[in-house]
Design a protein around this motif. Sequence first.
Motif, short mmCIF file in Angstrom:
data_model
loop_
_atom_site.label_atom_id
_atom_site.label_comp_id
_atom_site.label_asym_id
_atom_site.label_seq_id
_atom_site.Cartn_x
_atom_site.Cartn_y
_atom_site.Cartn_z
N ALA A 107 0.81 -1.22 0.00
CA ALA A 107 0.00 0.00 0.00
C ALA A 107 0.84 1.27 0.00
CB ALA A 107 -0.93 0.00 1.22
N ARG A 108 2.14 1.11 0.06
CA ARG A 108 3.03 2.28 0.13
C ARG A 108 3.10 3.01 -1.21
NH1 ARG A 108 7.38 -1.43 3.11
NH2 ARG A 108 6.46 -1.33 5.20
N GLY A 109 3.35 4.32 -1.11
CA GLY A 109 3.59 5.11 -2.31
C GLY A 109 2.35 5.48 -3.11
N ARG A 110 1.17 5.31 -2.53
CA ARG A 110 -0.07 5.62 -3.25
C ARG A 110 -0.83 6.80 -2.65
NH1 ARG A 110 -2.16 -0.27 -3.03
NH2 ARG A 110 -4.04 0.83 -2.47
N GLY A 111 -0.22 7.48 -1.67
CA GLY A 111 -0.87 8.63 -1.05
C GLY A 111 -1.91 8.27 -0.01
N LEU A 112 -1.96 7.01 0.38
CA LEU A 112 -2.96 6.58 1.38
C LEU A 112 -2.60 7.06 2.79
CD1 LEU A 112 -3.56 2.95 0.07
CD2 LEU A 112 -5.04 4.95 -0.23
N ALA A 113 -1.32 7.06 3.11
CA ALA A 113 -0.92 7.48 4.47
C ALA A 113 -1.28 8.94 4.74
CB ALA A 113 0.56 7.21 4.70
N PRO A 114 -0.94 9.89 3.86
CA PRO A 114 -1.37 11.27 4.13
C PRO A 114 -2.89 11.40 4.21
CG PRO A 114 0.27 11.23 2.38
CD PRO A 114 -0.08 9.81 2.67
#
Length: 184
Positions: A107-114
Amino acid sequence: MPSVILETERLVLRAFTENDVDDVLRAASDPLTQRWLPIPAPGRPYTRSDAVTWCVDTAPATRATGDGQHWAAVCRRTGRYVGSFGVVRTNWAARTTEIGYLMAPDARGRGLAPEAVVAVTHWVLLDQGFERIALKAATDNTASRRVAEKAGYVYEGIERNAMPLHRGRTDLAVYSVIRPDLVG
Protein backbone atom coordinates in the motif's frame (compact mmCIF):
# COMPACT_ATOMS: atom_id res chain seq x y z
CA MET A 1 -11.75 8.29 23.61
CA PRO A 2 -14.95 7.43 21.83
CA SER A 3 -14.87 4.51 19.42
CA VAL A 4 -15.31 5.91 15.95
CA ILE A 5 -15.02 4.85 12.32
CA LEU A 6 -13.39 7.41 10.04
CA GLU A 7 -13.93 7.41 6.29
CA THR A 8 -11.98 9.09 3.52
CA GLU A 9 -12.32 8.97 -0.24
CA ARG A 10 -10.41 5.66 -0.44
CA LEU A 11 -10.21 4.36 3.12
CA VAL A 12 -12.19 3.21 6.12
CA LEU A 13 -10.41 3.48 9.47
CA ARG A 14 -12.00 1.12 11.96
CA ALA A 15 -11.21 -0.80 15.13
CA PHE A 16 -8.85 -3.77 14.94
CA THR A 17 -10.35 -7.25 15.10
CA GLU A 18 -8.93 -10.73 15.37
CA ASN A 19 -9.44 -11.02 11.60
CA ASP A 20 -6.63 -8.45 11.12
CA VAL A 21 -3.92 -10.57 12.76
CA ASP A 22 -2.33 -11.97 9.58
CA ASP A 23 -2.33 -8.58 7.85
CA VAL A 24 -0.85 -6.85 10.90
CA LEU A 25 1.82 -9.55 11.15
CA ARG A 26 2.79 -9.07 7.48
CA ALA A 27 2.96 -5.28 7.74
CA ALA A 28 4.67 -5.09 11.14
CA SER A 29 7.29 -7.73 10.33
CA ASP A 30 8.16 -6.23 6.94
CA PRO A 31 11.87 -5.29 6.79
CA LEU A 32 11.20 -1.62 6.01
CA THR A 33 8.74 -1.34 8.91
CA GLN A 34 11.24 -3.04 11.18
CA ARG A 35 13.98 -0.66 10.03
CA TRP A 36 12.10 2.39 11.35
CA LEU A 37 9.85 1.07 14.11
CA PRO A 38 11.30 -0.93 17.02
CA ILE A 39 8.21 -3.11 17.37
CA PRO A 40 7.43 -5.08 19.43
CA ALA A 41 10.65 -4.05 21.24
CA PRO A 42 14.18 -3.16 20.14
CA GLY A 43 16.05 -6.27 19.04
CA ARG A 44 13.01 -8.57 19.14
CA PRO A 45 11.32 -9.83 15.95
CA TYR A 46 7.59 -9.29 15.48
CA THR A 47 5.64 -12.55 15.86
CA ARG A 48 2.12 -13.81 15.30
CA SER A 49 1.62 -13.68 19.07
CA ASP A 50 2.51 -9.97 18.99
CA ALA A 51 -0.05 -9.39 16.24
CA VAL A 52 -2.75 -11.20 18.21
CA THR A 53 -1.93 -9.18 21.32
CA TRP A 54 -2.03 -5.95 19.31
CA CYS A 55 -5.38 -6.63 17.63
CA VAL A 56 -7.19 -8.20 20.58
CA ASP A 57 -5.70 -6.48 23.64
CA THR A 58 -3.35 -3.53 23.10
CA ALA A 59 -5.21 -1.49 20.47
CA PRO A 60 -8.60 -1.73 22.25
CA ALA A 61 -7.01 -1.05 25.66
CA THR A 62 -5.35 2.14 24.42
CA ARG A 63 -8.78 3.64 23.73
CA ALA A 64 -10.31 2.28 26.93
CA THR A 65 -7.56 3.76 29.12
CA GLY A 66 -7.72 7.13 27.39
CA ASP A 67 -4.12 7.04 26.14
CA GLY A 68 -5.24 7.20 22.51
CA GLN A 69 -6.92 5.30 19.73
CA HIS A 70 -5.80 2.93 16.98
CA TRP A 71 -7.42 2.17 13.65
CA ALA A 72 -6.95 -0.52 11.05
CA ALA A 73 -7.09 1.23 7.69
CA VAL A 74 -8.77 -0.75 4.93
CA CYS A 75 -9.45 0.05 1.29
CA ARG A 76 -13.07 1.16 0.80
CA ARG A 77 -13.31 -0.66 -2.52
CA THR A 78 -11.71 -4.01 -1.61
CA GLY A 79 -11.75 -4.16 2.19
CA ARG A 80 -8.02 -5.01 2.10
CA TYR A 81 -5.88 -3.91 5.06
CA VAL A 82 -3.48 -1.11 4.08
CA GLY A 83 -2.05 0.08 7.40
CA SER A 84 -2.38 1.10 11.01
CA PHE A 85 -2.95 4.62 12.29
CA GLY A 86 -3.29 5.87 15.81
CA VAL A 87 -2.89 8.57 18.38
CA VAL A 88 -0.91 7.87 21.54
CA ARG A 89 0.63 9.63 24.52
CA THR A 90 -2.54 11.65 24.88
CA ASN A 91 -2.37 14.42 27.46
CA TRP A 92 -5.98 15.28 28.25
CA ALA A 93 -5.16 18.29 30.46
CA ALA A 94 -3.04 19.90 27.74
CA ARG A 95 -5.29 18.55 24.92
CA THR A 96 -2.29 17.20 23.00
CA THR A 97 -1.45 13.85 21.45
CA GLU A 98 0.94 12.19 19.01
CA ILE A 99 0.06 10.42 15.77
CA GLY A 100 1.79 7.32 14.44
CA TYR A 101 1.28 4.91 11.57
CA LEU A 102 2.65 2.08 9.52
CA MET A 103 1.77 1.01 6.02
CA ALA A 104 1.43 -2.46 4.54
CA PRO A 105 4.19 -2.95 1.94
CA ASP A 106 1.78 -3.22 -1.00
CA ALA A 107 0.00 0.00 0.00
CA ARG A 108 3.03 2.28 0.13
CA GLY A 109 3.59 5.11 -2.31
CA ARG A 110 -0.07 5.62 -3.25
CA GLY A 111 -0.87 8.63 -1.05
CA LEU A 112 -2.96 6.58 1.38
CA ALA A 113 -0.92 7.48 4.47
CA PRO A 114 -1.37 11.27 4.13
CA GLU A 115 -5.07 10.71 3.40
CA ALA A 116 -5.50 8.76 6.65
CA VAL A 117 -3.34 11.16 8.67
CA VAL A 118 -5.50 14.08 7.52
CA ALA A 119 -8.68 12.23 8.56
CA VAL A 120 -7.30 11.41 12.01
CA THR A 121 -5.96 14.96 12.40
CA HIS A 122 -9.33 16.53 11.63
CA TRP A 123 -11.12 14.15 13.98
CA VAL A 124 -8.71 14.84 16.85
CA LEU A 125 -8.46 18.62 16.47
CA LEU A 126 -11.87 19.57 15.17
CA ASP A 127 -14.23 16.89 16.46
CA GLN A 128 -12.49 16.14 19.78
CA GLY A 129 -11.29 19.68 20.48
CA PHE A 130 -7.61 18.94 20.93
CA GLU A 131 -5.06 21.72 20.47
CA ARG A 132 -1.97 19.96 19.08
CA ILE A 133 -0.87 16.75 17.41
CA ALA A 134 2.81 15.87 17.09
CA LEU A 135 4.17 13.54 14.42
CA LYS A 136 7.70 12.18 14.81
CA ALA A 137 9.75 10.29 12.23
CA ALA A 138 13.34 9.11 12.10
CA THR A 139 15.34 11.81 10.34
CA ASP A 140 16.43 9.41 7.60
CA ASN A 141 12.91 8.04 7.05
CA THR A 142 12.15 10.29 4.09
CA ALA A 143 8.89 8.52 3.19
CA SER A 144 7.41 9.13 6.63
CA ARG A 145 8.62 12.71 6.64
CA ARG A 146 6.88 13.23 3.27
CA VAL A 147 3.65 11.92 4.79
CA ALA A 148 3.89 14.59 7.51
CA GLU A 149 4.47 17.34 4.98
CA LYS A 150 1.71 16.17 2.60
CA ALA A 151 -0.72 16.01 5.53
CA GLY A 152 0.00 19.67 6.37
CA TYR A 153 2.19 19.16 9.43
CA VAL A 154 4.74 21.87 10.21
CA TYR A 155 8.37 20.91 10.75
CA GLU A 156 9.61 22.00 14.18
CA GLY A 157 13.09 20.54 14.51
CA ILE A 158 15.12 17.55 15.59
CA GLU A 159 14.73 15.59 18.80
CA ARG A 160 18.25 14.21 19.16
CA ASN A 161 18.98 10.55 19.96
CA ALA A 162 15.29 10.18 20.77
CA MET A 163 14.34 6.64 19.82
CA PRO A 164 15.87 3.19 19.95
CA LEU A 165 15.72 1.14 16.80
CA HIS A 166 16.31 -2.57 16.39
CA ARG A 167 19.94 -1.56 15.74
CA GLY A 168 21.19 1.62 17.37
CA ARG A 169 19.27 4.81 17.98
CA THR A 170 17.92 7.60 15.80
CA ASP A 171 17.17 11.29 15.89
CA LEU A 172 13.53 12.19 15.27
CA ALA A 173 12.21 14.93 13.02
CA VAL A 174 9.33 16.58 14.88
CA TYR A 175 6.29 17.93 13.07
CA SER A 176 3.00 19.25 14.42
CA VAL A 177 -0.41 20.59 13.58
CA ILE A 178 -2.31 22.89 15.92
CA ARG A 179 -5.98 23.69 15.74
CA PRO A 180 -5.48 27.23 14.36
CA ASP A 181 -3.69 25.62 11.38
CA LEU A 182 -7.02 24.06 10.43
CA VAL A 183 -9.54 26.68 11.47
CA GLY A 184 -7.49 29.83 10.85
